[in-house]
Design a protein around this motif. Structure first.
Motif, PDB file in Angstrom:
ATOM      1  N   LEU A  82      -7.562 -13.225 -13.219  1.00 44.10           N
ATOM      2  CA  LEU A  82      -8.766 -14.056 -13.236  1.00 44.10           C
ATOM      3  C   LEU A  82      -9.990 -13.211 -13.587  1.00 44.10           C
ATOM      4  O   LEU A  82     -10.814 -13.605 -14.422  1.00 44.10           O
ATOM      5  N   GLU A  83     -10.106 -12.048 -12.976  1.00 42.59           N
ATOM      6  CA  GLU A  83     -11.253 -11.174 -13.253  1.00 42.59           C
ATOM      7  C   GLU A  83     -11.299 -10.766 -14.721  1.00 42.59           C
ATOM      8  O   GLU A  83     -12.376 -10.657 -15.300  1.00 42.59           O
ATOM      9  N   LYS A  84     -10.137 -10.547 -15.337  1.00 37.33           N
ATOM     10  CA  LYS A  84     -10.082 -10.182 -16.756  1.00 37.33           C
ATOM     11  C   LYS A  84     -10.589 -11.312 -17.647  1.00 37.33           C
ATOM     12  O   LYS A  84     -11.108 -11.059 -18.733  1.00 37.33           O
ATOM     13  N   MET A  85     -10.436 -12.545 -17.196  1.00 37.71           N
ATOM     14  CA  MET A  85     -10.867 -13.704 -17.981  1.00 37.71           C
ATOM     15  C   MET A  85     -12.376 -13.906 -17.943  1.00 37.71           C
ATOM     16  O   MET A  85     -12.953 -14.474 -18.868  1.00 37.71           O
ATOM     17  N   LYS A  86     -13.008 -13.449 -16.880  1.00 38.65           N
ATOM     18  CA  LYS A  86     -14.436 -13.691 -16.695  1.00 38.65           C
ATOM     19  C   LYS A  86     -15.265 -12.800 -17.621  1.00 38.65           C
ATOM     20  O   LYS A  86     -14.955 -11.629 -17.800  1.00 38.65           O
ATOM     21  N   SER A  88     -18.497 -12.244 -16.998  1.00 43.23           N
ATOM     22  CA  SER A  88     -19.445 -11.547 -16.130  1.00 43.23           C
ATOM     23  C   SER A  88     -19.074 -11.861 -14.675  1.00 43.23           C
ATOM     24  O   SER A  88     -18.423 -12.872 -14.404  1.00 43.23           O
ATOM     25  N   PRO A  89     -19.480 -11.018 -13.745  1.00 48.07           N
ATOM     26  CA  PRO A  89     -19.128 -11.249 -12.336  1.00 48.07           C
ATOM     27  C   PRO A  89     -19.679 -12.559 -11.769  1.00 48.07           C
ATOM     28  O   PRO A  89     -19.077 -13.143 -10.887  1.00 48.07           O
ATOM     29  N   ASP A  90     -20.807 -13.033 -12.313  1.00 45.87           N
ATOM     30  CA  ASP A  90     -21.409 -14.254 -11.780  1.00 45.87           C
ATOM     31  C   ASP A  90     -21.104 -15.495 -12.618  1.00 45.87           C
ATOM     32  O   ASP A  90     -21.671 -16.561 -12.397  1.00 45.87           O
ATOM     33  N   GLN A  91     -20.192 -15.383 -13.590  1.00 43.63           N
ATOM     34  CA  GLN A  91     -19.826 -16.527 -14.412  1.00 43.63           C
ATOM     35  C   GLN A  91     -19.230 -17.628 -13.527  1.00 43.63           C
ATOM     36  O   GLN A  91     -18.341 -17.364 -12.717  1.00 43.63           O
ATOM     37  N   PRO A  92     -19.708 -18.864 -13.667  1.00 42.55           N
ATOM     38  CA  PRO A  92     -19.094 -19.957 -12.902  1.00 42.55           C
ATOM     39  C   PRO A  92     -17.626 -20.134 -13.296  1.00 42.55           C
ATOM     40  O   PRO A  92     -17.278 -20.040 -14.474  1.00 42.55           O
ATOM     41  N   VAL A  93     -16.785 -20.381 -12.293  1.00 43.15           N
ATOM     42  CA  VAL A  93     -15.359 -20.617 -12.513  1.00 43.15           C
ATOM     43  C   VAL A  93     -15.038 -22.016 -12.011  1.00 43.15           C
ATOM     44  O   VAL A  93     -15.343 -22.352 -10.868  1.00 43.15           O
ATOM     45  N   ILE A  94     -14.428 -22.824 -12.876  1.00 41.59           N
ATOM     46  CA  ILE A  94     -14.018 -24.183 -12.509  1.00 41.59           C
ATOM     47  C   ILE A  94     -12.500 -24.237 -12.553  1.00 41.59           C
ATOM     48  O   ILE A  94     -11.894 -24.011 -13.599  1.00 41.59           O
ATOM     49  N   LEU A  95     -11.893 -24.510 -11.406  1.00 36.18           N
ATOM     50  CA  LEU A  95     -10.439 -24.588 -11.301  1.00 36.18           C
ATOM     51  C   LEU A  95      -9.982 -26.028 -11.523  1.00 36.18           C
ATOM     52  O   LEU A  95     -10.624 -26.966 -11.055  1.00 36.18           O
ATOM     53  N   VAL A  96      -8.851 -26.169 -12.214  1.00 33.97           N
ATOM     54  CA  VAL A  96      -8.302 -27.489 -12.523  1.00 33.97           C
ATOM     55  C   VAL A  96      -6.830 -27.510 -12.147  1.00 33.97           C
ATOM     56  O   VAL A  96      -6.089 -26.576 -12.466  1.00 33.97           O
ATOM     57  N   CYS A  97      -6.408 -28.566 -11.469  1.00 29.75           N
ATOM     58  CA  CYS A  97      -4.989 -28.830 -11.234  1.00 29.75           C
ATOM     59  C   CYS A  97      -4.751 -30.310 -11.551  1.00 29.75           C
ATOM     60  O   CYS A  97      -5.594 -30.951 -12.168  1.00 29.75           O
ATOM     61  N   ARG A  98      -3.649 -30.855 -11.134  1.00 35.89           N
ATOM     62  CA  ARG A  98      -3.341 -32.247 -11.454  1.00 35.89           C
ATOM     63  C   ARG A  98      -4.219 -33.228 -10.689  1.00 35.89           C
ATOM     64  O   ARG A  98      -4.799 -34.136 -11.253  1.00 35.89           O
ATOM     65  N   SER A  99      -4.351 -33.025  -9.368  1.00 38.01           N
ATOM     66  CA  SER A  99      -5.041 -34.015  -8.536  1.00 38.01           C
ATOM     67  C   SER A  99      -6.275 -33.481  -7.813  1.00 38.01           C
ATOM     68  O   SER A  99      -6.975 -34.232  -7.158  1.00 38.01           O
ATOM     69  N   GLY A 100      -6.542 -32.196  -7.897  1.00 35.79           N
ATOM     70  CA  GLY A 100      -7.672 -31.597  -7.200  1.00 35.79           C
ATOM     71  C   GLY A 100      -7.300 -30.953  -5.881  1.00 35.79           C
ATOM     72  O   GLY A 100      -8.122 -30.262  -5.279  1.00 35.79           O
ATOM     73  N   ASN A 101      -6.083 -31.136  -5.427  1.00 36.93           N
ATOM     74  CA  ASN A 101      -5.654 -30.577  -4.150  1.00 36.93           C
ATOM     75  C   ASN A 101      -5.488 -29.058  -4.229  1.00 36.93           C
ATOM     76  O   ASN A 101      -6.110 -28.309  -3.483  1.00 36.93           O
ATOM     77  N   ARG A 102      -4.642 -28.594  -5.130  1.00 37.99           N
ATOM     78  CA  ARG A 102      -4.419 -27.149  -5.267  1.00 37.99           C
ATOM     79  C   ARG A 102      -5.691 -26.416  -5.677  1.00 37.99           C
ATOM     80  O   ARG A 102      -5.999 -25.345  -5.155  1.00 37.99           O
ATOM     81  N   SER A 103      -6.440 -26.996  -6.622  1.00 44.26           N
ATOM     82  CA  SER A 103      -7.645 -26.315  -7.094  1.00 44.26           C
ATOM     83  C   SER A 103      -8.688 -26.197  -5.987  1.00 44.26           C
ATOM     84  O   SER A 103      -9.383 -25.185  -5.893  1.00 44.26           O
ATOM     85  N   GLY A 104      -8.791 -27.202  -5.128  1.00 40.85           N
ATOM     86  CA  GLY A 104      -9.715 -27.118  -4.001  1.00 40.85           C
ATOM     87  C   GLY A 104      -9.313 -26.042  -3.024  1.00 40.85           C
ATOM     88  O   GLY A 104     -10.147 -25.279  -2.520  1.00 40.85           O
ATOM     89  N   LYS A 105      -8.034 -25.933  -2.765  1.00 39.19           N
ATOM     90  CA  LYS A 105      -7.542 -24.932  -1.818  1.00 39.19           C
ATOM     91  C   LYS A 105      -7.625 -23.522  -2.390  1.00 39.19           C
ATOM     92  O   LYS A 105      -8.034 -22.584  -1.694  1.00 39.19           O
ATOM     93  N   VAL A 106      -7.271 -23.352  -3.656  1.00 38.19           N
ATOM     94  CA  VAL A 106      -7.388 -22.037  -4.270  1.00 38.19           C
ATOM     95  C   VAL A 106      -8.863 -21.658  -4.376  1.00 38.19           C
ATOM     96  O   VAL A 106      -9.241 -20.506  -4.135  1.00 38.19           O
ATOM     97  N   GLY A 107      -9.725 -22.626  -4.688  1.00 36.44           N
ATOM     98  CA  GLY A 107     -11.161 -22.358  -4.740  1.00 36.44           C
ATOM     99  C   GLY A 107     -11.707 -21.926  -3.396  1.00 36.44           C
ATOM    100  O   GLY A 107     -12.514 -20.990  -3.308  1.00 36.44           O
ATOM    101  N   ALA A 108     -11.271 -22.586  -2.329  1.00 37.64           N
ATOM    102  CA  ALA A 108     -11.705 -22.202  -0.986  1.00 37.64           C
ATOM    103  C   ALA A 108     -11.225 -20.794  -0.661  1.00 37.64           C
ATOM    104  O   ALA A 108     -11.965 -20.001  -0.072  1.00 37.64           O
ATOM    105  N   PHE A 109     -10.015 -20.463  -1.064  1.00 40.43           N
ATOM    106  CA  PHE A 109      -9.510 -19.101  -0.867  1.00 40.43           C
ATOM    107  C   PHE A 109     -10.400 -18.092  -1.603  1.00 40.43           C
ATOM    108  O   PHE A 109     -10.788 -17.065  -1.045  1.00 40.43           O
TER     109      PHE A 109
END
Length: 146
Positions: A82-86, A88-109
């Motif tokens: 993930l860091e290699k994809m960014k 800049s360190p402050d670049q916004p990251v938007i996570l996407v999954c099928r229903s929002g469940n996994r992306s919300g949990k990974v985002g919280a992590f």
């Protein structure tokens, strides 16, 4: 890869009682487009390869599967990728999954455990994107589909 940390992390992801909703911001499809175009947001699709193949991906998103077919998560490698994809360190990251469940949990992590800022996830996942009538790109072999 260590089995115990992976089990603990997997338990953390799926125990929603431990994940305060205010640690990661949910956004809608229009906000995703706006952030992608005007804030150079990095859109990361964390679904499985089968899901990418089945439904396609949001244009200009990057694919970074969070769990393998056996349900394992290599936390250190995933964060490094993930860091290699960014850009800049402050670049916004938007996570996407099928229903929002996994992306919300990974985002919280990412916000709680990894201390990352500017973490968002697409509310109701790709389902909301499609429901809003936005197109998807077919799955391609490259990491970035353009």
């Amino acid at each position: 890869m260590k089995i115990l940390p992976n089990l603990l992390f997997t338990g953390f992801l799926f125990c929603s009682q431990t994940l305060p909703a205010d640690e990661v911001t949910g956004i809608g499809p229009e906000q995703l487009l706006d952030m992608q175009q005007n804030r150079n947001a990095l859109v990361v699709d964390i679904r499985t390869a089968d899901e990418w193949q089945h439904s396609g991906v949001i244009a200009d998103s990057r694919k970074l599967q969070s769990f393998d077919r056996q349900g394992r998560f290599d936390q250190e490698k995933w964060l490094a990728d993930l860091e290699k994809m960014k850009s800049s360190p402050d670049q916004p990251v938007i996570l996407v999954c099928r229903s929002g469940n996994r992306s919300g949990k990974v985002g919280a992590f990412l916000a709680q455990q990894a201390g990352m800022k500017n973490i968002y996830h697409l509310d109701n996942g790709l389902q909301s994107w499609l429901k809003a009538g936005h197109p998807v790109s077919p799955n391609c072999l490259q990491v970035a589909c353009k």
